[in-house]
Design an enzyme around this catalytic site. Structure first.
Site, PDB file in Angstrom:
ATOM      1  N   SER A 135       0.789  -1.372  -0.404  1.00  0.00           N
ATOM      2  CA  SER A 135      -0.243   0.556  -0.216  1.00  0.00           C
ATOM      3  C   SER A 135       0.989   1.719  -0.023  1.00  0.00           C
ATOM      4  CB  SER A 135      -0.670  -0.326   0.817  1.00  0.00           C
ATOM      5  OG  SER A 135      -1.972   1.109   1.440  1.00  0.00           O
ATOM      6  N   TYR A 160      -2.556   5.785  -4.020  1.00  0.00           N
ATOM      7  CA  TYR A 160      -3.600   6.590  -4.257  1.00  0.00           C
ATOM      8  C   TYR A 160      -2.916   7.842  -5.187  1.00  0.00           C
ATOM      9  CZ  TYR A 160      -5.857   4.068  -0.253  1.00  0.00           C
ATOM     10  OH  TYR A 160      -6.501   3.134   0.633  1.00  0.00           O
ATOM     11  N   THR A 186      -6.202   2.655  -6.367  1.00  0.00           N
ATOM     12  CA  THR A 186      -7.187   2.464  -6.095  1.00  0.00           C
ATOM     13  C   THR A 186      -8.542   4.564  -5.649  1.00  0.00           C
ATOM     14  OG1 THR A 186      -6.336   1.087  -4.021  1.00  0.00           O
ATOM     15  CG2 THR A 186      -8.409   2.940  -3.234  1.00  0.00           C
ATOM     16  N   LYS A 276      -9.175  -0.432  -8.802  1.00  0.00           N
ATOM     17  CA  LYS A 276      -9.635  -0.889  -7.480  1.00  0.00           C
ATOM     18  C   LYS A 276     -10.419   0.075  -6.583  1.00  0.00           C
ATOM     19  CE  LYS A 276      -8.397  -3.115  -3.290  1.00  0.00           C
ATOM     20  NZ  LYS A 276      -9.282  -1.960  -2.215  1.00  0.00           N
ATOM     21  N   HIS A 300     -14.223  -1.143  -0.195  1.00  0.00           N
ATOM     22  CA  HIS A 300     -12.817  -0.736  -0.173  1.00  0.00           C
ATOM     23  C   HIS A 300     -13.202  -1.399   1.972  1.00  0.00           C
ATOM     24  CE1 HIS A 300      -9.735   1.849  -0.011  1.00  0.00           C
ATOM     25  NE2 HIS A 300      -9.365   1.707   1.403  1.00  0.00           N
TER      26      HIS A 300
END
Length: 410
Positions: A135, A160, A186, A276, A300
């Site tokens: 992540s 992100y 995402t 995603k 999520h």
């Protein structure tokens, strides 16, 4: 009349097995037969502020509950008299073989849950022959994951989109140089979800100790020993942050991201590209036209919009519309190997596990992640055999029926 006699000692011996009264962590992990049992071990070993961060969801946590209910409402339709001496759970995902039809989803603050952190997940994934996703909000650097995961590791990087596009591009370039083959963008976090457990616990990074937390810490001394005697917790891809999770998301993530930004990423990133957080058929269709390689149907983990669409319910419609154009992956609510089999039968190419992986991590570090993967692998293979299929390719919608609990009113 039945003749009776007293049993002889040599006859009793094989029937009596004594266990040490205080078993070690490895024995407790081995005895865990389900992800729910790993969750209970995790709850006992981890302070409430950290456990609730992983276990909780947004608002009333309806999205998460409904996602799990959707899997529980599956009715399997097994075929009989098939040769299932062997069942192969491997799949082709984004051009390469994964030994199992699931990978490890991106999770933030992972070293807060256990000091082994992302490296435990990456190493366990490498041994199992499945992808690991790091992540943006991970607590181990991109380069450290690449170096520590193993020679055969398959690493993906989750991005992100920041307001500062140069910083986003810098992360993408670092991931590419480190050998990450897939970028997972995402798109369902324009603002922070209302995660009530974190608010009530005063969740900050690093964790702060309230009076209640101090009493809780007394019951988890080894967690605190590990936490206080290892590298201080920080976001490895970000600057250090002191404040709440919601404040971080509000300061860092960009609510102005559009489909044009995805087109820019597609031009920038040379590897495979997943999006995603897709939650409608229309958005999946639009993404198929942008040249992405796949989408992840996800709300999520119920951590953003409560009452969001259930990914499993969304799956059949997306498969019908774009299943021939891109790969369809799925997450949220997976707690059993049969959940994964059901998703595959309904058309998903692949699945991702988040909480299931974190429960294993909190329960026993790297060994706990191994146990999570083994539990799911065993459940997947057993379910396949009981359905009468020898490979994932043989799974089809006829193998499952979605029982009706909720029906949308027209």
């Amino acid at each position: 009349m039945t003749e009776r006699r007293l049993p002889r000692p040599r006859e009793l011996a094989p029937l009596v097995k004594f266990e040490r009264p205080f078993g070690g962590r490895s024995r407790k992990l081995a005895r865990a037969q389900t992800i729910w049992e790993l969750r209970e071990l995790a709850r006992k070993r981890t302070p409430k502020v950290a456990f609730d961060y992983a276990d909780g969801a947004a608002d009333a946590e309806l999205s998460l509950a409904r996602a799990r209910e959707a899997f529980s409402d599956i009715e399997f339709q097994p075929a009989i008299l098939r040769n299932v001496a062997d069942a192969d759970p491997s799949v082709q995902v984004l051009g390469r073989t994964s030994a199992l039809p699931f990978g490890i989803a991106p999770t933030g603050f992972t070293r807060m849950l256990h000091t082994a952190g992302e490296l435990a997940g990456a190493r366990a994934a490498e041994r199992a022959g499945i992808p690991f996703t790091l992540s943006t909000m991970g607590t181990t650097a991109i380069e450290d994951v690449a170096a520590g995961a193993g020679a055969n590791a398959r690493n993906w990087f989750q991005l992100y989109m920041w307001t500062d596009r140069d910083r986003s591009l810098a992360l993408v370039e670092r991931a590419g140089k480190a050998g990450f083959d897939t970028l997972v963008v995402t798109v369902d976090v324009p603002v922070a979800g209302n995660r009530m457990r974190d608010v009530r616990n005063g969740m900050t990074i690093p964790p702060s100790i309230t009076l209640t937390g101090a009493f809780d810490a007394l019951r988890k001394p080894w967690w605190w020993w590990d936490f206080l005697t290892t590298e201080p917790l920080a976001f490895a891809s970000l600057d250090r942050w002191s404040g709440t999770v919601a404040d971080l998301i509000g300061a860092m993530f960009d609510p102005t991201v559009t489909f044009d930004d995805l087109a820019w990423i597609r031009e920038t990133w040379p590897g495979k590209l997943l999006v995603k957080g897709v939650q409608t058929v229309d958005d999946a269709k639009r993404l198929a036209g942008l040249g992405v390689d796949g989408v992840v149907l996800s709300n999520h983990g119920g951590r953003q919009l409560d009452r969001a669409p259930v990914p499993l319910h969304l799956l059949p419609g997306v498969v019908r519309e774009v299943g021939d154009d891109l790969e369809i992956h799925l997450d949220t609510g997976i707690m059993h190997g049969a959940d994964i089999v059901a998703a595959l039968a309904l058309g998903a190419r692949f699945t991702l596990i988040g909480r299931a992986y974190l429960y294993g991590l909190m329960a026993g570090g790297e060994a706990g992640v191994d146990r999570t993967i083994e539990i799911l692998r065993t459940q997947i293979v057993r379910t396949m055999k009981l359905l009468g299929v020898g490979s994932v390719e043989e799974l089809e919608p006829a193998h499952v029926r979605l029982l009706e609990r909720y029906r949308a009113r027209e």
